[in-house]
Design an enzyme around this catalytic site. Structure first.
Site, PDB file in Angstrom:
ATOM      1  N   LYS A   1       0.853  -1.187   0.000  1.00 33.04           N
ATOM      2  CA  LYS A   1       0.000   0.000   0.000  1.00 33.04           C
ATOM      3  C   LYS A   1       0.893   1.241   0.000  1.00 33.04           C
ATOM      4  CE  LYS A   1      -4.348   1.192   2.313  1.00 33.04           C
ATOM      5  NZ  LYS A   1      -5.126   0.986   3.557  1.00 33.04           N
TER       6      LYS A   1
HETATM    7  O1  G3P Z   1      -7.991   1.853   5.270  1.00 32.50           O
HETATM    8  C1  G3P Z   1      -8.272   3.126   4.816  1.00 32.50           C
HETATM    9  C2  G3P Z   1      -9.640   3.657   5.141  1.00 32.50           C
HETATM   10  O2  G3P Z   1     -10.598   2.665   4.987  1.00 32.50           O
HETATM   11  C3  G3P Z   1      -9.728   4.424   6.434  1.00 32.50           C
HETATM   12  O3  G3P Z   1     -11.041   4.707   6.816  1.00 32.50           O
HETATM   13  O4  G3P Z   1     -12.632   5.446   8.560  1.00 32.50           O
HETATM   14  O5  G3P Z   1     -10.195   5.994   8.818  1.00 32.50           O
HETATM   15  O6  G3P Z   1     -11.578   7.148   7.117  1.00 32.50           O
HETATM   16  P1  G3P Z   1     -11.370   5.877   7.878  1.00 32.50           P
END
Ligand code: G3P
Length: 217
Positions: A83
């Site tokens: 990633k």
């Molecule tokens: O893994 C990346 C993403 O899904 C993060 O989500 O909830 O931290 O905006 P969030």
């Protein structure tokens, strides 16, 4: 549509993997921090719980540093997906790693042109962050729709991985918009199967069944 779970919690991953409905896992530095585990150790354990891609994120900001970290992460298991952040160095690393045969996930995508750049860099997955756009009052789903149109216009095979999903409707709308994958927090993934009318109907069936005095088999 493929379902990835967005967590580094191995107990949650094991439970979901056991259903046979899990296609992969995504992690990020915040999720590793939340797990309280060592990144190498926990990523290895996660890779043993699924045959699907397990995204592990580099933390270097420069190309050389990203490539060094990617080499370390790739050694963990065959199903590690590297990633990378959506920066020029991240895209350069994406191009090099994809050309070398690695799976790549370009993350922190907030615009259609960023997604176009990631496809040009050969990304296996692009991660548009729906929830964080919604948080700013911008419709995250429009981004998924725009990326779908652009990728289809040019035949890019980079898979759209809807990320930063917060609700069941985010999953539904991403599926309608043509996202290839959704990475979903464990609680939201489990909520996908829930409906009060299913519970109510099942209670009624079981009550009537008990009245028959029968058993199957
Ligand atoms: O893994 C990346 C993403 O899904 C993060 O989500 O909830 O931290 O905006 P969030």
């Amino acid at each position: 549509m493929k379902f990835f779970v967005d967590t580094a919690d191995v107990d949650e991953i094991r439970e979901l993997a056991d259903t046979g409905l899990l296609d992969g896992v995504t992690t990020n530095p915040s999720l590793i921090m939340k797990s309280g585990r060592d990144i190498m150790e926990v990523t290895k354990e996660i890779c043993g719980l699924t045959d699907g891609p397990v995204s592990a994120e580099v933390t270097a900001m420069d190309y050389d540093g990203m490539m060094k970290e990617a080499a370390v992460l790739a050694e963990i298991a065959d199903n590690v997906c590297i990633k990378l952040p959506l920066t020029m160095d991240g895209l350069k690393a994406c191009k090099a790693l994809t050309s070398a045969g690695h799976q790549t996930n370009v993350t922190l995508c907030f615009s259609a042109t960023q997604a176009l750049m990631a496809a040009k860099a050969g990304a296996t997955f692009i991660s548009p962050f729906i929830g964080r756009l919604d948080d700013m009052g911008i419709d995250g789903m429009e981004l998924i729709e725009d990326i779908r149109t652009i990728y289809d216009n040019y035949g890019y095979d980079t898979q759209i991985l809807a990320a930063s999903i917060r609700t069941v409707n985010h999953v539904k709308d991403s599926a309608i918009a043509g996202a290839d994958v959704a990475t979903i927090p464990p609680s939201t993934l489990k909520a996908l199967v829930k409906h009060p009318l299913t519970d109510k109907g099942l209670d009624a069936f079981m009550a009537d069944w008990a009245k028959t005095g029968q058993s199957i088999g």
